[in-house]
Design a protein around this motif. Structure first.
Motif, PDB file in Angstrom:
ATOM      1  N   ARG A 138       0.829  -1.200   0.000  1.00 30.74           N
ATOM      2  CA  ARG A 138       0.000   0.000   0.000  1.00 30.74           C
ATOM      3  C   ARG A 138       0.873   1.262   0.000  1.00 30.74           C
ATOM      4  O   ARG A 138       1.999   1.267   0.503  1.00 30.74           O
ATOM      5  N   ILE A 139       0.308   2.329  -0.543  1.00 27.14           N
ATOM      6  CA  ILE A 139       0.975   3.630  -0.549  1.00 27.14           C
ATOM      7  C   ILE A 139       0.707   4.335   0.780  1.00 27.14           C
ATOM      8  O   ILE A 139      -0.428   4.333   1.259  1.00 27.14           O
ATOM      9  N   PRO A 140       1.711   4.946   1.392  1.00 27.05           N
ATOM     10  CA  PRO A 140       1.465   5.709   2.627  1.00 27.05           C
ATOM     11  C   PRO A 140       0.454   6.828   2.386  1.00 27.05           C
ATOM     12  O   PRO A 140       0.322   7.335   1.265  1.00 27.05           O
ATOM     13  N   SER A 141      -0.255   7.217   3.435  1.00 27.53           N
ATOM     14  CA  SER A 141      -1.250   8.287   3.324  1.00 27.53           C
ATOM     15  C   SER A 141      -0.557   9.614   3.010  1.00 27.53           C
ATOM     16  O   SER A 141       0.645   9.788   3.287  1.00 27.53           O
ATOM     17  N   PRO A 142      -1.274  10.572   2.443  1.00 23.90           N
ATOM     18  CA  PRO A 142      -0.695  11.897   2.149  1.00 23.90           C
ATOM     19  C   PRO A 142      -0.081  12.556   3.384  1.00 23.90           C
ATOM     20  O   PRO A 142       0.963  13.208   3.287  1.00 23.90           O
ATOM     21  N   ASP A 143      -0.724  12.406   4.542  1.00 23.70           N
ATOM     22  CA  ASP A 143      -0.189  12.994   5.773  1.00 23.70           C
ATOM     23  C   ASP A 143       1.165  12.384   6.131  1.00 23.70           C
ATOM     24  O   ASP A 143       2.095  13.097   6.543  1.00 23.70           O
ATOM     25  N   VAL A 144       1.270  11.062   5.977  1.00 26.53           N
ATOM     26  CA  VAL A 144       2.528  10.382   6.283  1.00 26.53           C
ATOM     27  C   VAL A 144       3.608  10.800   5.287  1.00 26.53           C
ATOM     28  O   VAL A 144       4.753  11.083   5.674  1.00 26.53           O
ATOM     29  N   LEU A 145       3.260  10.868   4.009  1.00 26.12           N
ATOM     30  CA  LEU A 145       4.230  11.281   2.995  1.00 26.12           C
ATOM     31  C   LEU A 145       4.744  12.693   3.289  1.00 26.12           C
ATOM     32  O   LEU A 145       5.950  12.960   3.166  1.00 26.12           O
ATOM     33  N   ASP A 146       3.842  13.577   3.701  1.00 22.93           N
ATOM     34  CA  ASP A 146       4.255  14.946   4.015  1.00 22.93           C
ATOM     35  C   ASP A 146       5.182  14.969   5.227  1.00 22.93           C
ATOM     36  O   ASP A 146       6.179  15.693   5.236  1.00 22.93           O
ATOM     37  N   ARG A 147       4.870  14.147   6.229  1.00 23.57           N
ATOM     38  CA  ARG A 147       5.714  14.099   7.433  1.00 23.57           C
ATOM     39  C   ARG A 147       7.105  13.580   7.104  1.00 23.57           C
ATOM     40  O   ARG A 147       8.113  14.122   7.572  1.00 23.57           O
ATOM     41  N   VAL A 148       7.161  12.541   6.285  1.00 26.82           N
ATOM     42  CA  VAL A 148       8.461  11.981   5.885  1.00 26.82           C
ATOM     43  C   VAL A 148       9.259  13.025   5.108  1.00 26.82           C
ATOM     44  O   VAL A 148      10.454  13.232   5.348  1.00 26.82           O
ATOM     45  N   TYR A 149       8.593  13.689   4.184  1.00 20.90           N
ATOM     46  CA  TYR A 149       9.241  14.729   3.377  1.00 20.90           C
ATOM     47  C   TYR A 149       9.829  15.820   4.263  1.00 20.90           C
ATOM     48  O   TYR A 149      10.998  16.205   4.122  1.00 20.90           O
ATOM     49  N   GLN A 150       9.023  16.314   5.187  1.00 22.49           N
ATOM     50  CA  GLN A 150       9.464  17.399   6.055  1.00 22.49           C
ATOM     51  C   GLN A 150      10.610  16.962   6.969  1.00 22.49           C
ATOM     52  O   GLN A 150      11.544  17.732   7.227  1.00 22.49           O
ATOM     53  N   THR A 151      10.544  15.716   7.441  1.00 21.09           N
ATOM     54  CA  THR A 151      11.599  15.212   8.339  1.00 21.09           C
ATOM     55  C   THR A 151      12.932  15.126   7.614  1.00 21.09           C
ATOM     56  O   THR A 151      13.974  15.552   8.140  1.00 21.09           O
ATOM     57  N   ILE A 152      12.925  14.587   6.396  1.00 19.60           N
ATOM     58  CA  ILE A 152      14.173  14.452   5.647  1.00 19.60           C
ATOM     59  C   ILE A 152      14.712  15.818   5.247  1.00 19.60           C
ATOM     60  O   ILE A 152      15.925  16.062   5.256  1.00 19.60           O
ATOM     61  N   GLN A 153      13.810  16.733   4.934  1.00 14.05           N
ATOM     62  CA  GLN A 153      14.241  18.066   4.498  1.00 14.05           C
ATOM     63  C   GLN A 153      14.963  18.850   5.586  1.00 14.05           C
ATOM     64  O   GLN A 153      15.689  19.799   5.289  1.00 14.05           O
ATOM     65  N   THR A 154      14.800  18.448   6.841  1.00 13.16           N
ATOM     66  CA  THR A 154      15.527  19.135   7.913  1.00 13.16           C
ATOM     67  C   THR A 154      17.026  18.844   7.841  1.00 13.16           C
ATOM     68  O   THR A 154      17.830  19.596   8.389  1.00 13.16           O
ATOM     69  N   ARG A 155      17.392  17.733   7.194  1.00 20.83           N
ATOM     70  CA  ARG A 155      18.813  17.348   7.108  1.00 20.83           C
ATOM     71  C   ARG A 155      19.375  17.437   5.687  1.00 20.83           C
ATOM     72  O   ARG A 155      20.551  17.742   5.515  1.00 20.83           O
ATOM     73  N   ILE A 156      18.540  17.111   4.698  1.00 23.67           N
ATOM     74  CA  ILE A 156      18.979  17.148   3.303  1.00 23.67           C
ATOM     75  C   ILE A 156      18.179  18.241   2.604  1.00 23.67           C
ATOM     76  O   ILE A 156      16.958  18.137   2.486  1.00 23.67           O
ATOM     77  N   PRO A 157      18.838  19.308   2.138  1.00 26.27           N
ATOM     78  CA  PRO A 157      18.110  20.469   1.616  1.00 26.27           C
ATOM     79  C   PRO A 157      17.214  20.169   0.418  1.00 26.27           C
ATOM     80  O   PRO A 157      16.140  20.752   0.287  1.00 26.27           O
TER      81      PRO A 157
END
Length: 233
Positions: A138-157
């Motif tokens: 299954r594909i992660p929910s939009p909320d989860v995808l956004d959280r993952v995106y934001q978390t990684i962006q704190t370390r990788i620009p």
């Protein structure tokens, strides 16, 4: 072109040959053999390299990738870090996010920690946009995808979420049926892509019907869309 490029023992010579024409070289690899010095040397000659990093956690990595039994994640991780430390081109990574496997907080924290050390130029996050090997994927929910995106962006620009379907820019090279089977042997083709491909070759849907009748092609539905892939023996 039908699989993992680093399995080609002539990869380095091919890159050298293409570079003589001034072509920029990109290699997308699952990194399974990057612990081998000759593979790192070959990849080092490319201008742009994408490494598959679905998880730095062994159990999760095995569930998602189902690797060959001789592959060891620790060796792959060491190879990626060594390659990154020596590579002068543009290094990117791709992570396939699967609901319930590598989209929880613990998995993402482990991924971010590894990517922070690896320091790729860009991180691509993808989802299962084509029919997966197992129905339970299954594909992660939009909320989860956004959280993952934001978390990684704190370390990788630079982070990009590849959440859209791939384009329809497939082209026939001669025998339209053979071209379709060649693509479908690598990955499923969306119906829209097939229709565009047939139109560009001035062929109609009878080509697909014939392949289906001969059991050379099969149709599956995924996410409300029809995909066509080669029939398995």
């Amino acid at each position: 072109p039908d699989g993992e490029p680093t399995l080609d023992q002539h990869l380095e010579e091919e890159i050298d040959a293409l570079k003589q024409f001034g072509y920029p070289i990109a290699v997308i690899t699952n990194a399974g053999l990057i612990d081998q010095p000759d593979v790192r040397r070959a990849l080092g000659k490319a201008d742009w390299v994408s490494l598959k990093v679905d998880s730095p956690v062994e159990n999760t990595w095995k569930k998602i990738n189902r690797p060959h039994g001789l592959l060891e994640l620790d060796a792959i991780i060491r190879g990626m870090l060594l390659f990154a430390s020596q590579y002068s081109g543009e290094l990117v990574t791709e992570t396939m996010l699967v609901a319930g496997l590598n989209d929880d907080s613990e998995s993402i924290d482990a991924l971010v920690e590894f990517l922070t050390v690896l320091q790729p130029f860009k991180v691509y996050l993808s989802i299962p946009s084509r029919p997966p090997a197992e129905d339970w994927v299954r594909i992660p929910s939009p909320d989860v995808l956004d959280r993952v995106y934001q978390t990684i962006q704190t370390r990788i620009p630079v982070v990009e979420l590849l959440s859209e379907d791939e384009g329809d820019s497939f082209h026939a090279t001669g025998d339209i049926a053979e071209d379709i089977l060649g693509i479908a042997a690598v990955h499923p083709i969306r119906q829209g892509a097939l229709e565009n491909m047939l139109a560009s070759a001035q062929k109609d849907w009878d080509v697909i019907d014939e392949l289906l009748q001969k059991d050379l092609l099969r149709c599956v539905e995924y996410r409300g869309m029809k995909f066509y892939l080669c029939q398995t023996p």
